[in-house]
Design a protein around this motif. Structure first.
Motif, PDB file in Angstrom:
ATOM      1  N   LEU A 284       0.833  -1.198   0.000  1.00 19.90           N
ATOM      2  CA  LEU A 284       0.000   0.000   0.000  1.00 19.90           C
ATOM      3  C   LEU A 284       0.872   1.254   0.000  1.00 19.90           C
ATOM      4  O   LEU A 284       0.633   2.203  -0.748  1.00 19.90           O
ATOM      5  CB  LEU A 284      -0.927  -0.030   1.216  1.00 19.90           C
ATOM      6  CG  LEU A 284      -1.931   1.118   1.359  1.00 19.90           C
ATOM      7  CD1 LEU A 284      -3.223   0.611   1.983  1.00 19.90           C
ATOM      8  CD2 LEU A 284      -1.360   2.241   2.215  1.00 19.90           C
ATOM      9  N   LYS A 285       1.915   1.248   0.832  1.00 18.31           N
ATOM     10  CA  LYS A 285       2.840   2.384   0.876  1.00 18.31           C
ATOM     11  C   LYS A 285       3.525   2.584  -0.472  1.00 18.31           C
ATOM     12  O   LYS A 285       3.706   3.714  -0.926  1.00 18.31           O
ATOM     13  CB  LYS A 285       3.897   2.163   1.960  1.00 18.31           C
ATOM     14  CG  LYS A 285       3.392   2.317   3.389  1.00 18.31           C
ATOM     15  CD  LYS A 285       4.499   2.061   4.401  1.00 18.31           C
ATOM     16  CE  LYS A 285       5.678   3.008   4.190  1.00 18.31           C
ATOM     17  NZ  LYS A 285       6.771   2.733   5.156  1.00 18.31           N
ATOM     18  N   HIS A 286       3.896   1.480  -1.113  1.00 17.54           N
ATOM     19  CA  HIS A 286       4.581   1.559  -2.404  1.00 17.54           C
ATOM     20  C   HIS A 286       3.675   2.194  -3.459  1.00 17.54           C
ATOM     21  O   HIS A 286       4.126   3.030  -4.256  1.00 17.54           O
ATOM     22  CB  HIS A 286       5.015   0.165  -2.842  1.00 17.54           C
ATOM     23  CG  HIS A 286       5.960   0.146  -4.001  1.00 17.54           C
ATOM     24  ND1 HIS A 286       7.097   0.932  -4.081  1.00 17.54           N
ATOM     25  CD2 HIS A 286       5.942  -0.577  -5.167  1.00 17.54           C
ATOM     26  CE1 HIS A 286       7.730   0.703  -5.211  1.00 17.54           C
ATOM     27  NE2 HIS A 286       7.045  -0.205  -5.893  1.00 17.54           N
ATOM     28  N   ALA A 287       2.405   1.811  -3.448  1.00 22.84           N
ATOM     29  CA  ALA A 287       1.449   2.410  -4.385  1.00 22.84           C
ATOM     30  C   ALA A 287       1.342   3.911  -4.157  1.00 22.84           C
ATOM     31  O   ALA A 287       1.318   4.703  -5.119  1.00 22.84           O
ATOM     32  CB  ALA A 287       0.086   1.746  -4.240  1.00 22.84           C
ATOM     33  N   LEU A 288       1.281   4.327  -2.907  1.00 19.11           N
ATOM     34  CA  LEU A 288       1.189   5.756  -2.601  1.00 19.11           C
ATOM     35  C   LEU A 288       2.461   6.498  -2.998  1.00 19.11           C
ATOM     36  O   LEU A 288       2.402   7.627  -3.503  1.00 19.11           O
ATOM     37  CB  LEU A 288       0.910   5.952  -1.108  1.00 19.11           C
ATOM     38  CG  LEU A 288      -0.456   5.457  -0.610  1.00 19.11           C
ATOM     39  CD1 LEU A 288      -0.530   5.569   0.911  1.00 19.11           C
ATOM     40  CD2 LEU A 288      -1.594   6.230  -1.269  1.00 19.11           C
ATOM     41  N   GLU A 289       3.608   5.881  -2.776  1.00 19.06           N
ATOM     42  CA  GLU A 289       4.877   6.497  -3.181  1.00 19.06           C
ATOM     43  C   GLU A 289       4.932   6.711  -4.692  1.00 19.06           C
ATOM     44  O   GLU A 289       5.538   7.679  -5.176  1.00 19.06           O
ATOM     45  CB  GLU A 289       6.048   5.619  -2.741  1.00 19.06           C
ATOM     46  CG  GLU A 289       6.284   5.621  -1.227  1.00 19.06           C
ATOM     47  CD  GLU A 289       7.151   4.461  -0.770  1.00 19.06           C
ATOM     48  OE1 GLU A 289       7.552   3.641  -1.641  1.00 19.06           O
ATOM     49  OE2 GLU A 289       7.418   4.360   0.439  1.00 19.06           O
ATOM     50  N   GLY A 306      -6.024   7.010   8.331  1.00 22.49           N
ATOM     51  CA  GLY A 306      -5.437   8.330   8.511  1.00 22.49           C
ATOM     52  C   GLY A 306      -4.311   8.659   7.562  1.00 22.49           C
ATOM     53  O   GLY A 306      -3.801   9.786   7.578  1.00 22.49           O
ATOM     54  N   ILE A 307      -3.890   7.710   6.720  1.00 24.94           N
ATOM     55  CA  ILE A 307      -2.810   7.984   5.774  1.00 24.94           C
ATOM     56  C   ILE A 307      -3.361   8.760   4.589  1.00 24.94           C
ATOM     57  O   ILE A 307      -4.319   8.325   3.944  1.00 24.94           O
ATOM     58  CB  ILE A 307      -2.152   6.673   5.285  1.00 24.94           C
ATOM     59  CG1 ILE A 307      -1.471   5.953   6.460  1.00 24.94           C
ATOM     60  CG2 ILE A 307      -1.145   6.945   4.186  1.00 24.94           C
ATOM     61  CD1 ILE A 307      -0.811   4.649   6.062  1.00 24.94           C
ATOM     62  N   PRO A 308      -2.771   9.915   4.262  1.00 25.00           N
ATOM     63  CA  PRO A 308      -3.249  10.701   3.120  1.00 25.00           C
ATOM     64  C   PRO A 308      -3.166   9.896   1.824  1.00 25.00           C
ATOM     65  O   PRO A 308      -2.215   9.151   1.595  1.00 25.00           O
ATOM     66  CB  PRO A 308      -2.294  11.899   3.084  1.00 25.00           C
ATOM     67  CG  PRO A 308      -1.754  12.008   4.473  1.00 25.00           C
ATOM     68  CD  PRO A 308      -1.668  10.590   4.975  1.00 25.00           C
ATOM     69  N   GLY A 309      -4.183  10.043   1.000  1.00 26.68           N
ATOM     70  CA  GLY A 309      -4.189   9.370  -0.300  1.00 26.68           C
ATOM     71  C   GLY A 309      -4.948   8.065  -0.318  1.00 26.68           C
ATOM     72  O   GLY A 309      -5.134   7.469  -1.381  1.00 26.68           O
ATOM     73  N   VAL A 310      -5.395   7.589   0.860  1.00 24.15           N
ATOM     74  CA  VAL A 310      -6.153   6.343   0.931  1.00 24.15           C
ATOM     75  C   VAL A 310      -7.637   6.659   1.082  1.00 24.15           C
ATOM     76  O   VAL A 310      -8.053   7.258   2.071  1.00 24.15           O
ATOM     77  CB  VAL A 310      -5.686   5.466   2.113  1.00 24.15           C
ATOM     78  CG1 VAL A 310      -6.532   4.199   2.199  1.00 24.15           C
ATOM     79  CG2 VAL A 310      -4.210   5.108   1.964  1.00 24.15           C
ATOM     80  N   GLN A 311      -8.437   6.296   0.078  1.00 18.49           N
ATOM     81  CA  GLN A 311      -9.888   6.438   0.177  1.00 18.49           C
ATOM     82  C   GLN A 311     -10.443   5.169   0.816  1.00 18.49           C
ATOM     83  O   GLN A 311     -10.206   4.074   0.318  1.00 18.49           O
ATOM     84  CB  GLN A 311     -10.513   6.577  -1.207  1.00 18.49           C
ATOM     85  CG  GLN A 311      -9.955   7.670  -2.088  1.00 18.49           C
ATOM     86  CD  GLN A 311     -10.554   7.567  -3.476  1.00 18.49           C
ATOM     87  OE1 GLN A 311     -11.773   7.599  -3.648  1.00 18.49           O
ATOM     88  NE2 GLN A 311      -9.707   7.414  -4.483  1.00 18.49           N
ATOM     89  N   LYS A 312     -11.158   5.306   1.924  1.00 14.17           N
ATOM     90  CA  LYS A 312     -11.657   4.124   2.619  1.00 14.17           C
ATOM     91  C   LYS A 312     -13.177   4.078   2.614  1.00 14.17           C
ATOM     92  O   LYS A 312     -13.840   5.080   2.861  1.00 14.17           O
ATOM     93  CB  LYS A 312     -11.151   4.094   4.069  1.00 14.17           C
ATOM     94  CG  LYS A 312     -11.530   2.796   4.791  1.00 14.17           C
ATOM     95  CD  LYS A 312     -11.028   2.774   6.220  1.00 14.17           C
ATOM     96  CE  LYS A 312     -11.452   1.486   6.918  1.00 14.17           C
ATOM     97  NZ  LYS A 312     -11.111   1.485   8.355  1.00 14.17           N
ATOM     98  N   LEU A 313     -13.703   2.886   2.328  1.00 13.36           N
ATOM     99  CA  LEU A 313     -15.136   2.615   2.412  1.00 13.36           C
ATOM    100  C   LEU A 313     -15.364   1.593   3.510  1.00 13.36           C
ATOM    101  O   LEU A 313     -14.771   0.506   3.496  1.00 13.36           O
ATOM    102  CB  LEU A 313     -15.671   2.072   1.078  1.00 13.36           C
ATOM    103  CG  LEU A 313     -15.545   2.989  -0.137  1.00 13.36           C
ATOM    104  CD1 LEU A 313     -16.039   2.268  -1.389  1.00 13.36           C
ATOM    105  CD2 LEU A 313     -16.321   4.275   0.072  1.00 13.36           C
TER     106      LEU A 313
END
Length: 352
Positions: A284-289, A306-313
């Motif tokens: 997940l971190k790698h995708a955001l990077e 709470g990590i910026p860039g993660v849309q959660k449902l």
């Protein structure tokens, strides 16, 4: 060295602002997921939450096995230790796993597995990475593809419960090893046969072992020697399931493969996992990077909250994924017999 079960950081569990993600209506969730997946090739990352509807108990989250502070799994170094102590750990593990494999063998894919398989078969999503060792993604996708094609499309990040490996690299089908365990332990073979006859199902952990009564003694349980090692002139009974135990690292080959799947996709869809294990969290971190969009479908707190860039449902996968597949595949699903069959398949039963 002190080892502990990977879990959601206490700072997230105690932070009400992160925990209270608003739930969404199924119709809204379906629309948002379908829009996300239609916008480019998506890699998929799944965890134990996608198998809950198949009757598999989750690791973490509400009532998860590893949220119980009294649960004490066996660690890798304990299982492979070449000593009387290690032998005792293996007796305990393999007796519980011998009994626990019965419900694992009976477990079938649910509608979420088949919906993801249909989306893969239709080319809507690309490769799938799963932390699960239950083989249910493979079983669903086998309705459309050959075994080799399935292996190319599904990466089992933590291995498979359906294989057994000795410390020197000999690999055997789990069903064969079960037969060896039964022949070496006729009393427990009779116990297992009675469970099959009555249809009783013990409480099974996600990795396939069961909780037995405290009065059970493991001292006389026989763990068979590896025939491959016997043929090479050495005696060896240090055997383990071919999946990653706590304290064991995934191979560099698997790590590199998982990274390449994320790198070659346009976006990452994460569902049914808290990503408490770092092998999943780093994807997940790698995708955001790489500045790739990330959509996260899960119920309850996760390591990514709470990590910026993660849309959660905040919604169970079983409530929406079949409708997502229907929305994306449309008339193609009605006209393609394979897709139509996949989208009508899947069991739903409570976990034990």
């Amino acid at each position: 060295m002190r080892l502990s079960v990977p879990n959601i950081p206490p700072s997230i569990l105690s932070n009400a602002a992160l925990r209270n993600v608003p739930s969404v209506l199924p119709s809204e969730a379906v629309q948002r997921i379908a829009s996300f997946l239609a916008s480019g090739t998506a890699a998929v990352l799944t965890g134990a939450g996608v198998s809950v509807d198949s009757g598999v108990k989750a690791y973490r989250g509400k009532d998860g096995r590893y949220m119980n502070p009294d649960y004490k799994p066996i660690f890798y170094q304990e299982l492979i230790e070449d000593s009387p102590r290690g032998h005792s750990f293996r007796q305990r593990y393999w007796l519980r796993a011998y009994i626990g494999f019965l419900p694992v063998r009976r477990t079938l894919p649910n509608p979420t597995h088949f919906s993801l398989a249909a989306l893969q078969h239709a080319g809507v999503v690309g490769s799938l990475i799963t932390q699960n060792v239950d083989g249910l993604h493979h079983a669903a996708l086998r309705h459309a593809l050959s075994e080799a094609e399935v292996d190319a499309r599904v990466l089992q990040l933590h291995g498979s419960i359906f294989k057994v490996r000795c410390q020197h690299g000999h690999i055997y089908p789990r069903a064969v090893f079960q037969e060896w365990l039964g022949r070496a332990n006729p009393r427990w073979r009779a116990f297992l046969a009675e469970l099959e006859r009555t249809g009783a199902q013990p409480k099974t952990n996600p990795d396939g072992d069961v909780a037995l009564e405290e009065s059970v003694s493991y001292d006389d349980f026989v763990v068979p020697h590896c025939p491959g090692c016997d043929a090479e002139g050495r005696r060896n009974s240090i055997m383990k399931p071919d999946f990653v135990f706590f304290g064991e690292s995934i191979s560099q080959k698997v790590k590199d493969h998982s990274y390449s799947i994320v790198e070659n996709a346009d976006r990452l869809f994460v569902l049914g996992t808290t990503v408490a294990t770092y092998s999943a969290f780093r994807l997940l971190k790698h995708a955001l990077e790489l500045r790739k969009p990330v959509l996260y479908l899960n119920v309850g707190p996760t390591r990514a909250d709470g990590i910026p860039g993660v849309q959660k449902l905040e919604i169970p996968t079983g409530e929406v994924m079949q409708d997502v597949a229907d929305s994306l595949l449309g008339t193609r699903a009605r006209n393609d017999l394979v897709l139509r069959d996949m989208l009508r398949s899947g069991v739903v039963k409570p976990s034990t």
